[in-house]
Scaffold this active site. Structure first.
Site, PDB file in Angstrom:
ATOM      1  N   PRO A  68      -9.134  -3.129 -11.512  1.00  0.00           N
ATOM      2  CA  PRO A  68      -7.835  -3.950 -11.493  1.00  0.00           C
ATOM      3  C   PRO A  68      -6.641  -3.535 -10.987  1.00  0.00           C
ATOM      4  CG  PRO A  68      -8.195  -3.417 -13.594  1.00  0.00           C
ATOM      5  CD  PRO A  68      -9.408  -2.702 -12.772  1.00  0.00           C
ATOM      6  N   GLY A  69      -5.909  -4.302 -10.393  1.00  0.00           N
ATOM      7  CA  GLY A  69      -4.688  -3.758  -9.558  1.00  0.00           C
ATOM      8  C   GLY A  69      -3.565  -4.546  -9.895  1.00  0.00           C
ATOM      9  N   CYS A  82      15.573  -9.203  11.906  1.00  0.00           N
ATOM     10  CA  CYS A  82      15.806  -9.944  12.957  1.00  0.00           C
ATOM     11  C   CYS A  82      14.415 -10.739  13.391  1.00  0.00           C
ATOM     12  CB  CYS A  82      16.201  -9.275  14.164  1.00  0.00           C
ATOM     13  SG  CYS A  82      17.591  -8.319  13.726  1.00  0.00           S
ATOM     14  N   TYR A  92       1.794  -4.759  -4.942  1.00  0.00           N
ATOM     15  CA  TYR A  92       1.600  -5.182  -3.406  1.00  0.00           C
ATOM     16  C   TYR A  92       3.123  -5.511  -2.758  1.00  0.00           C
ATOM     17  CZ  TYR A  92      -3.239  -5.299  -4.421  1.00  0.00           C
ATOM     18  OH  TYR A  92      -4.563  -4.968  -4.795  1.00  0.00           O
TER      19      TYR A  92
HETATM   20  N1  LLP Z   1     -10.913  -3.157  -5.571  1.00  0.00           N
HETATM   21  C1  LLP Z   1     -11.140  -3.241  -4.267  1.00  0.00           C
HETATM   22  C2  LLP Z   1     -12.427  -2.543  -3.382  1.00  0.00           C
HETATM   23  C3  LLP Z   1      -9.982  -3.875  -3.666  1.00  0.00           C
HETATM   24  O1  LLP Z   1     -10.061  -4.077  -2.116  1.00  0.00           O
HETATM   25  C4  LLP Z   1      -8.715  -4.170  -4.176  1.00  0.00           C
HETATM   26  C5  LLP Z   1      -7.759  -4.980  -3.610  1.00  0.00           C
HETATM   27  C6  LLP Z   1      -8.849  -4.333  -5.557  1.00  0.00           C
HETATM   28  C7  LLP Z   1     -10.036  -3.496  -6.042  1.00  0.00           C
HETATM   29  C8  LLP Z   1      -7.675  -4.631  -6.481  1.00  0.00           C
HETATM   30  O2  LLP Z   1      -7.464  -5.900  -6.459  1.00  0.00           O
HETATM   31  P1  LLP Z   1      -6.355  -6.849  -7.450  1.00  0.00           P
HETATM   32  O3  LLP Z   1      -6.881  -6.579  -8.838  1.00  0.00           O
HETATM   33  O4  LLP Z   1      -5.279  -5.867  -7.219  1.00  0.00           O
HETATM   34  O5  LLP Z   1      -6.565  -8.215  -6.966  1.00  0.00           O
HETATM   35  N2  LLP Z   1      -1.895  -7.230  -0.347  1.00  0.00           N
HETATM   36  C9  LLP Z   1      -2.499  -8.537  -1.058  1.00  0.00           C
HETATM   37  C10 LLP Z   1      -3.742  -8.080  -1.990  1.00  0.00           C
HETATM   38  C11 LLP Z   1      -4.845  -7.359  -1.244  1.00  0.00           C
HETATM   39  C12 LLP Z   1      -5.886  -6.791  -2.238  1.00  0.00           C
HETATM   40  C13 LLP Z   1      -6.455  -5.817  -1.388  1.00  0.00           C
HETATM   41  N3  LLP Z   1      -7.764  -5.350  -2.324  1.00  0.00           N
HETATM   42  C14 LLP Z   1      -1.697  -9.334  -1.742  1.00  0.00           C
HETATM   43  O6  LLP Z   1      -0.458  -8.853  -1.725  1.00  0.00           O
HETATM   44  O7  LLP Z   1      -1.857 -10.441  -2.348  1.00  0.00           O
END
Ligand code: LLP
Length: 429
Positions: free
Chosen positions: A282-283, A350, A378
């Site tokens: 999780p992120g 801009c 993010y």
């Molecule tokens: N594991 C892998 C292999 C991933 O590609 C990602 C996120 C995660 C874990 C973590 O996912 P999370 O729990 O954070 O949803 N920039 C975008 C989000 C891109 C996520 C990319 N991969 C945003 O701002 O919504």
């Protein structure tokens, strides 16, 4: 005001408080734009996962890309977390923050030979491999150094996570993972390669997922494969279900992390796989609601069609609105003196795409501070220097204490490594 998922970020008599500290005071002390993180909100989110996983053989790998500040990584490392990384740069950050290489899973579709060499040298727990080409190169690189790389194969389960197309990753049309139908042959191939030791299987179906059902579908597809691959004689020690759990930005109602984990564990047990180690990546759900971006109102520019509230943070600080059309809550940091008006909150960059929020009712005057909420994930990690704007400072709050965890960039930081051309005889006079 009650902020979902962020019990320690509150509006107290109109003042935005991050735990015991007023956002306005931080803005004056550290200047703006400023990222502020609450360690209590992070602790709350982490506990939700940890409590549900207690007593299980598990590894919680914080996805570094969500917020890669060294102090944030250190905070997770101190609490026993592992890390999900996607580049050599993220690997070095985790090591610099005191993370344990034995708790690192290395994801990503484009690992280079140099990244593989370095990850092997520090002995990361596992490479999450996404293609046969990568598998073969990894075997060659590992054999060359006399090692075997532990791998998990990332399978693309072809499940619709029902999220924004840019952050959906588990569909056949996405670049990620090995197609479900190709996975048994890929595992057989992996088990025969000299530099590879098969350790597990993984998937990650997308991000900002607000419904548990796609997770359960993906898990079922993974378990089908586990059974098939083991019947073929390749044992799989762990199952990694990725990350992706969403948070509340506006009115989304994602399952609580604990509830999601419990539901997945129940399914794993029901299918007779309860003995396996389970990995999560999780992120956003660990840090997203813990952060706010504080910014100063520079100018108010009422117009015949739209009213613009121009602030000192911009799309380079917070790409999500411009890039995904993301809606993120914006609040005043102090009780309103001015009348409430509907504003488009925009930055100084801009481009017309440089907006943080559209049609927001805010009572603000130049010099006031507003904050974009749920900006812990993010946000800073996607910041750029576009328009030669230094990246913002970051502060971590714990109780009534605020620690500067990243200094604001200087102009010298921005031009470091650049070179002017030498004398050029052909240059026009
Ligand atoms: N594991 C892998 C292999 C991933 O590609 C990602 C996120 C995660 C874990 C973590 O996912 P999370 O729990 O954070 O949803 N920039 C975008 C989000 C891109 C996520 C990319 N991969 C945003 O701002 O919504």
């Amino acid at each position: 005001m009650d902020l979902p998922g962020a019990p320690d970020i509150t509006l107290r008599e109109g003042r935005l408080m991050v735990e015991g500290v007023a956002a306005v005071d931080l803005a004056r002390r550290f200047k703006t734009p400023l990222y502020v993180y609450s360690s209590a909100v992070m602790a709350h989110a982490l506990a939700s996962y940890q409590n549900a996983l207690a007593g299980r053989d598990h590894l919680l790998c914080y996805a570094v890309k969500a917020n890669s500040a060294l102090a944030v990584l250190q905070w997770f490392a101190r609490r026993g977390c592992g890390f999900d990384i996607v580049s050599g740069g993220e690997l070095e950050r985790v090591l610099a923050a005191g993370g344990d290489p034995q708790r690192i899973v290395f994801s990503g579709v484009g690992k280079t030979r140099a990244e593989m060499e370095r990850a092997l040298a520090v002995d990361v727990l596992c490479f999450n491999v996404e293609s046969i080409g990568e598998l073969e190169l990894l075997s060659e690189v590992a054999s060359g150094t006399g090692r075997r790389a532990r791998v998990s194969l990332r399978v693309n389960p072809d499940v619709d996570a029902k999220t924004h197309p840019y952050i959906s990753t588990g569909l056949r049309a996405n670049k990620f993972g090995i197609a479900h139908e190709d996975a048994p042959a890929a595992f057989a191939r992996a088990s025969r390669l000299p530099g590879i030791e098969v350790a597990g299987i993984d998937c990650h179906i997308g991000s900002q997922i607000v419904d548990a059902d796609p997770y359960v579908d993906a898990l079922d597809r993974l378990l089908d494969l586990v059974e098939r691959v083991e019947a073929d004689g390749v044992p799989l020690a762990h199952i990694d279900v990725g990350g992706g759990l969403g948070i509340t930005y506006r009115d989304e109602t994602p399952p609580d992390a604990g509830a999601l984990v419990a539901r997945l564990l129940e399914r794993i047990d029901a299918r007779g796989h309860g003995h396996r180690k389970i990995v999560f990546e999780p992120g956003r759900s660990l840090v997203g609601n813990a952060g706010v971006l504080v910014t100063e109102v520079l100018y108010l520019k009422p117009g015949s069609e739209r009213n613009f509230c121009i602030v000192d943070a911009a799309m380079n600080d917070l790409m999500r609105p411009a890039m995904y059309g993301a809606w993120m809550r914006i609040v005043e940091c102090a009780p309103a003196q001015a009348a409430a008006v509907t504003w488009d909150v925009v930055g100084p960059i801009c481009e017309s795409g440089d907006w943080l929020g559209r049609e927001r009712t805010l009572a603000v005057a130049p010099g006031d501070f507003v904050a974009v909420l749920s900006a812990g994930a993010y946000a800073m990690s996607m910041a750029s220097n576009y328009n030669t704007r230094p990246r913002a400072a970051e502060v971590m709050v714990s109780g009534s204490e605020a620690v500067l965890i990243r200094e604001r960039e200087s102009l010298a930081d921005l031009t470091r490594g650049e070179h002017l051309l030498g004398d050029d005889a052909r240059a026009p006079a």
